[in-house]
Write a protein that holds these residues in place. Structure first.
Motif, PDB file in Angstrom:
ATOM      1  N   THR A   1       0.878  -1.171   0.000  1.00  0.00           N
ATOM      2  CA  THR A   1       0.000   0.000   0.000  1.00  0.00           C
ATOM      3  C   THR A   1       0.919   1.226   0.000  1.00  0.00           C
ATOM      4  OG1 THR A   1      -0.052   0.348   2.377  1.00  0.00           O
ATOM      5  CG2 THR A   1      -1.636  -1.224   1.464  1.00  0.00           C
ATOM      6  N   ILE A   2       0.318   2.405  -0.167  1.00  0.00           N
ATOM      7  CA  ILE A   2       1.177   3.590  -0.168  1.00  0.00           C
ATOM      8  C   ILE A   2       1.480   4.076   1.253  1.00  0.00           C
ATOM      9  CG2 ILE A   2       0.488   4.445  -2.421  1.00  0.00           C
ATOM     10  CD1 ILE A   2      -1.427   6.322  -0.996  1.00  0.00           C
ATOM     11  N   TRP A   3       0.844   3.482   2.282  1.00  0.00           N
ATOM     12  CA  TRP A   3       1.019   4.018   3.635  1.00  0.00           C
ATOM     13  C   TRP A   3       2.448   4.021   4.142  1.00  0.00           C
ATOM     14  CZ3 TRP A   3      -2.334   7.278   4.862  1.00  0.00           C
ATOM     15  CH2 TRP A   3      -3.638   7.135   4.396  1.00  0.00           C
ATOM     16  N   PRO A   4       3.213   2.933   3.937  1.00  0.00           N
ATOM     17  CA  PRO A   4       4.597   3.000   4.432  1.00  0.00           C
ATOM     18  C   PRO A   4       5.403   4.110   3.767  1.00  0.00           C
ATOM     19  CG  PRO A   4       4.011   0.754   3.859  1.00  0.00           C
ATOM     20  CD  PRO A   4       2.890   1.611   3.366  1.00  0.00           C
ATOM     21  N   LEU A   5       4.994   4.536   2.588  1.00  0.00           N
ATOM     22  CA  LEU A   5       5.733   5.596   1.894  1.00  0.00           C
ATOM     23  C   LEU A   5       5.275   6.978   2.330  1.00  0.00           C
ATOM     24  CD1 LEU A   5       5.603   4.023  -1.684  1.00  0.00           C
ATOM     25  CD2 LEU A   5       7.445   3.886  -0.022  1.00  0.00           C
ATOM     26  N   VAL A   6       3.977   7.118   2.627  1.00  0.00           N
ATOM     27  CA  VAL A   6       3.430   8.441   2.905  1.00  0.00           C
ATOM     28  C   VAL A   6       3.343   8.737   4.405  1.00  0.00           C
ATOM     29  CG1 VAL A   6       1.411   9.905   2.595  1.00  0.00           C
ATOM     30  CG2 VAL A   6       2.157   8.435   0.741  1.00  0.00           C
ATOM     31  N   MET A   7       3.081   7.686   5.201  1.00  0.00           N
ATOM     32  CA  MET A   7       2.908   7.899   6.640  1.00  0.00           C
ATOM     33  C   MET A   7       4.062   8.672   7.294  1.00  0.00           C
ATOM     34  SD  MET A   7       0.716   7.585   8.937  1.00  0.00           S
ATOM     35  CE  MET A   7      -0.493   6.297   8.711  1.00  0.00           C
ATOM     36  N   PRO A   8       5.333   8.287   7.016  1.00  0.00           N
ATOM     37  CA  PRO A   8       6.424   9.050   7.633  1.00  0.00           C
ATOM     38  C   PRO A   8       6.374  10.536   7.287  1.00  0.00           C
ATOM     39  CG  PRO A   8       7.267   7.030   6.661  1.00  0.00           C
ATOM     40  CD  PRO A   8       5.831   7.137   6.233  1.00  0.00           C
ATOM     41  N   LYS A   9       5.877  10.879   6.109  1.00  0.00           N
ATOM     42  CA  LYS A   9       5.807  12.293   5.726  1.00  0.00           C
ATOM     43  C   LYS A   9       4.685  12.991   6.499  1.00  0.00           C
ATOM     44  CE  LYS A   9       8.447  11.855   1.796  1.00  0.00           C
ATOM     45  NZ  LYS A   9       9.361  10.794   1.994  1.00  0.00           N
ATOM     46  N   ILE A  10       3.553  12.287   6.660  1.00  0.00           N
ATOM     47  CA  ILE A  10       2.448  12.877   7.419  1.00  0.00           C
ATOM     48  C   ILE A  10       2.907  13.171   8.838  1.00  0.00           C
ATOM     49  CG2 ILE A  10       0.139  12.413   8.363  1.00  0.00           C
ATOM     50  CD1 ILE A  10      -0.433  10.747   5.883  1.00  0.00           C
ATOM     51  N   LEU A  11       3.851  12.368   9.332  1.00  0.00           N
ATOM     52  CA  LEU A  11       4.314  12.535  10.705  1.00  0.00           C
ATOM     53  C   LEU A  11       5.620  13.338  10.774  1.00  0.00           C
ATOM     54  CD1 LEU A  11       3.395   8.977  11.978  1.00  0.00           C
ATOM     55  CD2 LEU A  11       2.154  11.114  12.329  1.00  0.00           C
TER      56      LEU A  11
END
Lengths: 319, 289
Positions: free
Chosen positions: B150-160
């Motif tokens: 999914t894209i979450w491992p790529l985007v989550m760190p940026k959201i945080l």
């Protein structure tokens, strides 16, 4: 009008009108706001950064493969690395050679070009952009693919050499030259440090040069006695940055060797070996131990850099 | 007797005309050598396959778009599919970084709170932290959460806001803005939130632009995370898709591979042309790459 409204509103918001408690209330409100603004960052710090660092420290003392429970093995991973794993030792060697050769070369090019471009050369923005472009593209898969072909047995370099009647080797497939092509790729991206040097050169007051030339100092002398010493903090900054960055290079080594680190492990970068161990062999305890060794190496190098900087970096106020 | 004129400083004395010309010629020559591989890739992508390695020159004797047509359809999905995947990941990353990093930066630059110095130091420390120290546990975490592919491992760190580089960049920028503006906003009854997005953010546009451009380029080029977290060809982004060319076609089809490499570099090149000012300034002031 607006002012009185605002004052009233503030008075209401800050409760009792006694001076001391109003400021503490205000401070509390400010701190609460600050933590709200920082909330994403705090979550990220603990969940994405500090948690995983500690987890990886724990894992480094275990045997773990994602499917089974982690098994405590003490210092086994660390001992194995340096005594029983020639690939680890060779990856460390390859990476060290890469850093030690490519970083000084890259910085030398960056400084030389910055000096040439400095001081009112016409067309500076165009030259600057041309030399900077490779820094933007250099880390991409597309450029690594290009590199593989430029230095292939039937590549651009050999085609050019062929014009002069020279039969070149397959640069990326020959263990003697493969690492050299990666070093060249790193040197090719000298544009970013060059721009930092250019900004640094701009900070040197031109009156220094005027005074020096009145005293009869030639160009070379001015460079040695004014430019170089005043630039040492920037050189130092670039050095620290590039050493840290190049020690973690991954994409180039992965693509040029198609994920193998070959030929004969000659392009097996530390991070590529870490990837192969952790995500191909699923030897995650071992990979975590390698990650911690990497952290210690980088921290150590940075520390050494800072200590050594006392002897050669010149800060204006220290004299 | 005429008074001797003040000597012109050696460094500023214009080079003799021939010297200046020589300098330009050398620079142009050097620039050409540097860009030659790129230009060669462009020209090769327009040549018929069998001519690529017989002609080291730049001018194709025969121009064809076959490589682009072949490359576009060579993999499981048409190449546009991977471009779209990359665009989604990149766009989300840019937005996430802009929001999360500027929120944190405002707090560090303008608000007082307990242990501020400590947290600021921690933030600076995370800039230097090698990414590889955290990838193993992060991978385990995301895989236990069922978020691989999914894209979450790529985007989550940026959201945080874990790209601390940008937090630092914006803190430095906000500090240069006059505090009187904040105070004026407060007197007008604006709370912290309103001051942040009505007063401070509009003035931060240059720093936001630098953040956006660098996040774009880094995410678009990023290979390791996308290689780790995207294993299903249906989720591949451009770098991972390009990489499969090496596996699937071996050494034979360099033409299509070059063509798609150029397509992959296109957006970066576009941003480079459009955002040069911010790029150069960003590098010069913070050492971003």
């Amino acid at each position: 009008m607006a002012d009185t409204v605002a004052v009233e509103r503030r008075a209401k918001a800050s409760g009792p009108v006694t001076g001391g408690s109003r400021t503490t209330e205000r401070k509390r409100r400010e701190a609460r706001a600050a933590y709200l603004f920082l909330a994403p960052w705090f979550v990220g710090l603990f969940v994405i950064t500090i948690g995983p660092i500690l987890a990886s420290l724990y894992l480094s003392f275990t045997d773990y493969s994602l499917l089974e429970e982690a098994k405590w093995v003490g210092f086994d991973n660390y001992v194995k690395m340096f005594t029983e794993d020639p690939r680890f030792v060779s990856s460390l060697k390859v990476t060290t050679i890469y850093v030690v050769v490519s970083v000084p070369l890259q910085l030398a090019f960056a400084l030389a070009l910055a000096l040439v471009l400095d001081r009112g050369l016409r067309g500076l923005p165009i030259y600057r952009s041309i030399f900077y472009l490779p820094s933007l593209l250099g880390g991409s898969v597309a450029i690594a693919i290009l590199w593989r072909k430029v230095f292939g047995a039937e590549g651009l370099v050999n085609a050019v050499l062929g014009v002069f009647g020279i039969q070149g080797p397959g640069w990326v497939s020959d263990p003697d030259y493969a690492l050299g092509t990666l070093i060249l790729l790193h040197v090719w991206t000298f544009g970013a440090p060059m721009i930092i040097f250019l900004a640094g050169l701009r900070q040197i007051p031109s009156s220094y040069y005027e005074a020096a030339s009145v005293d009869g100092a030639g160009r070379l002398r001015q460079f040695r006695s004014i430019t170089l010493p005043l630039l040492t903090p920037i050189i130092f900054f670039n050095l620290v940055l590039e050493v840290i960055k190049s020690f973690q290079s991954f994409t180039q080594s992965f693509i040029v060797s198609n994920g193998s680190g070959g030929p004969a492990d000659s392009t097996l970068f530390y991070t590529l070996y870490l990837y192969l161990k952790g995500f191909k062999n699923y030897d995650m305890g071992y990979a975590a131990a390698m990650a911690w060794v990497l952290l210690l190496i980088i921290a150590g190098l940075t520390g050494v850099n800072f200590l050594a900087s006392k002897y050669w970096v010149f800060y204006g106020d220290s004299k | 007797m005429a008074t001797p004129s003040r000597p012109v400083p050696v460094l500023f004395r214009p080079l003799p005309k021939g010297g200046r010309l020589l300098k330009h010629l050398l620079l142009i020559g050097f620039g050409l050598v540097m860009l030659y591989p790129l230009l060669w890739m462009v020209s090769s992508s327009l040549k018929p396959e069998e001519l690529i390695f017989r002609q080291p020159g730049l001018w194709p004797s025969e121009v064809t778009l076959d490589n682009y047509v072949d490359g576009w359809t060579a993999l499981k999905h048409p190449f546009g599919y991977y471009l779209w995947n990359s665009a989604v990941v990149t766009a989300l990353s840019v937005v996430a970084n802009l929001v999360a990093c500027s929120l944190a930066a405002y707090a560090f630059a303008r608000l007082g709170f307990p242990l501020k110095k400590l947290w600021f130091a921690v933030m600076l420390g995370t800039i230097m932290l090698p990414h590889h120290v955290v990838i193993v546990p992060q991978y385990i975490m995301f895989s236990k959460l069922g978020l691989i592919n999914t894209i979450w491992p790529l985007v989550m760190p940026k959201i945080l806001a874990t790209d601390a580089f940008f937090v630092f960049l914006m803190v430095q920028f906000i500090r240069t803005l006059p505090r009187e503006l904040d105070e004026a906003a407060e007197i007008d009854g604006a709370g912290y939130w309103r001051t942040f997005y009505r007063v401070v953010m509009p003035l931060c546009l240059p720093a936001l632009a630098t953040t956006a451009i660098f996040t774009f380029i880094w995410t678009w080029n990023d290979f390791l995370s996308q290689l780790l977290y995207l294993n299903n060809p249906d989720n591949f982004t451009v770098p991972v898709a390009l990489r499969t060319f090496l596996d699937s076609s071996g050494e034979s089809s360099w033409g299509p591979m070059f063509a798609m490499s150029i397509v992959a570099l296109g957006p970066i090149f576009g941003f480079f042309l459009a955002g040069q000012k911010y790029l150069i300034r960003g590098v010069a002031t913070t050492g971003l790459k």
